[in-house]
Design a protein around this motif. Structure first.
Motif, short mmCIF file in Angstrom:
data_model
loop_
_atom_site.label_atom_id
_atom_site.label_comp_id
_atom_site.label_asym_id
_atom_site.label_seq_id
_atom_site.Cartn_x
_atom_site.Cartn_y
_atom_site.Cartn_z
N GLY A 99 0.71 -1.21 0.07
CA GLY A 99 -0.03 -0.10 0.00
C GLY A 99 0.74 1.39 -0.09
O GLY A 99 2.15 1.25 0.09
N ARG A 100 0.12 2.44 -0.30
CA ARG A 100 0.65 3.80 -0.30
C ARG A 100 2.03 3.70 -1.03
O ARG A 100 2.78 4.56 -0.78
CB ARG A 100 1.09 4.06 1.06
N PHE A 101 1.86 3.21 -2.34
CA PHE A 101 3.00 3.19 -3.28
C PHE A 101 3.13 4.52 -3.87
O PHE A 101 2.06 4.88 -4.37
CB PHE A 101 3.03 2.30 -4.22
N CYS A 102 4.03 5.12 -3.75
CA CYS A 102 4.10 6.50 -4.62
C CYS A 102 5.49 7.09 -4.84
O CYS A 102 6.74 6.25 -3.98
CB CYS A 102 3.50 7.84 -3.50
N ILE A 103 5.81 7.94 -5.84
CA ILE A 103 7.07 8.27 -6.24
C ILE A 103 7.19 9.74 -6.24
O ILE A 103 6.00 10.19 -6.51
CB ILE A 103 7.36 7.69 -7.74
N HIS A 104 8.38 10.35 -5.74
CA HIS A 104 8.33 11.93 -5.80
C HIS A 104 7.83 12.28 -7.15
O HIS A 104 8.47 11.96 -8.28
CB HIS A 104 9.59 12.08 -5.19
N PRO A 105 6.91 13.34 -7.03
CA PRO A 105 6.75 13.86 -8.45
C PRO A 105 7.88 14.50 -9.24
O PRO A 105 7.67 14.76 -10.43
CB PRO A 105 5.64 15.04 -7.97
N GLU A 106 8.83 14.82 -8.63
CA GLU A 106 9.99 15.33 -9.27
C GLU A 106 11.22 14.38 -9.63
O GLU A 106 11.91 14.93 -10.18
CB GLU A 106 10.62 16.53 -8.52
N HIS A 107 10.80 13.27 -9.55
CA HIS A 107 11.66 12.12 -9.83
C HIS A 107 10.90 11.03 -10.35
O HIS A 107 10.47 10.01 -9.73
CB HIS A 107 12.41 11.48 -8.41
N GLN A 108 11.10 10.99 -11.89
CA GLN A 108 10.31 10.08 -12.63
C GLN A 108 11.04 8.98 -13.57
O GLN A 108 10.62 8.45 -14.45
CB GLN A 108 9.48 10.99 -13.49
N ASP A 109 12.16 9.00 -13.00
CA ASP A 109 13.53 7.94 -13.44
C ASP A 109 12.67 6.36 -13.60
O ASP A 109 12.32 6.01 -12.51
CB ASP A 109 14.81 7.96 -12.89
N PRO A 110 12.62 5.71 -14.67
CA PRO A 110 11.98 4.56 -14.64
C PRO A 110 12.74 3.54 -13.73
O PRO A 110 12.30 2.45 -13.28
CB PRO A 110 12.22 4.17 -16.12
N ASP A 111 14.06 3.76 -13.49
CA ASP A 111 15.01 2.74 -12.67
C ASP A 111 14.29 2.94 -11.12
O ASP A 111 14.57 2.02 -10.50
CB ASP A 111 16.29 3.35 -12.69
#
Length: 243
Positions: A99-111
């Motif tokens: 749950g609560r999976f999220c990625i920083h909106p300023e960091h979209q590197d597929p890695d």
């Protein structure tokens, strides 16, 4: 720690209250677009995974795991607040809710997503997990923006009848019953959340409806992935990344 050896990113289990607070702040930023703290009672029950930039130590992704011994514990999950999950009570193996999976909106590197999946794989293997499940979120609450995604889910990825979640939440979009359009597959792939896209590539399935979650500003679908259903080639790739 787990991660791609040549990646800019590395993952680790949260080891302190400061780690948890950092995850809660990132969650609020990712889901609400401003500073704040996203916390709930499930945080104390979960293992929290952090993905950081290797050099700077900046947190760029986080998620949490809630382990369940079998489907008989499904009512203890976060997802059970929104979905009627009695069909999964008969699942015999160990389960983990992500749950609560999220990625920083300023960091979209597929890695970042690759390292996150490597961490998930290591956890699944280390704990003999047989099903991974959770709520996969679309940003915002306007279902019309994602009609092509929902039409593709309806046509290709609805849960097997024996596990199918039923409606429980008051505000839902019953896309399997209501949508009549043929999906534009290119648009569907472009608008599909990256985490859900990866679940589907692994053989995952979804509920036949989406919950409109105004608190989190998302639409979400229940998502399940039976580990035994992951294609062998993809299992080998994931395990290589987590080594």
């Amino acid at each position: 720690m787990v991660g791609l050896m040549q990646s800019r990113y590395v993952s680790a289990i949260a080891a302190s209250n400061d780690d948890l607070k950092s995850a809660q702040r990132l969650r609020f930023l990712a889901f609400h677009g401003r500073e704040g703290v996203d916390a709930d009672p499930f945080d104390d029950l979960c293992t929290h995974i952090l993905v950081k930039e290797r050099r700077s130590g900046q947190l760029v992704c986080c998620f949490r795991f809630l382990p369940l011994q079998s489907g008989s514990d499904i009512a203890k999950s976060y997802s059970a607040q929104f979905y009627e999950l009695s069909a999964l009570k008969d699942f015999p193996g160990s389960m983990v809710e992500m749950g609560r999976f999220c990625i920083h909106p300023e960091h979209q590197d597929p890695d970042i997503l690759r390292v996150a999946w490597a961490a998930m794989t290591a956890y699944v293997d280390d704990n003999n997990v047989e099903m991974l499940f959770g709520c996969s979120s679309f940003k915002g609450t306007d279902a019309q923006e994602y009609f092509d995604c929902f039409a593709m889910l309806r046509d290709r990825h609805i849960a097997p009848r024996r596990w199918l979640p039923r409606v429980k939440a008051l505000n839902v979009f019953q896309f399997a019953a209501r949508l009549r359009r043929k999906p534009d597959l290119k648009q569907a792939q472009l608008r599909m959340p990256p985490l859900l896209r990866t679940y589907l590539m692994m053989g995952g399935w979804v509920s036949d409806h989406a919950v409109v979650d105004t608190h989190m500003n998302t639409l979400h679908v229940f998502t399940g992935l039976e580990i035994s259903a992951i294609p062998p080639a993809r299992k080998r790739l994931l395990r290589a990344m987590s080594a």
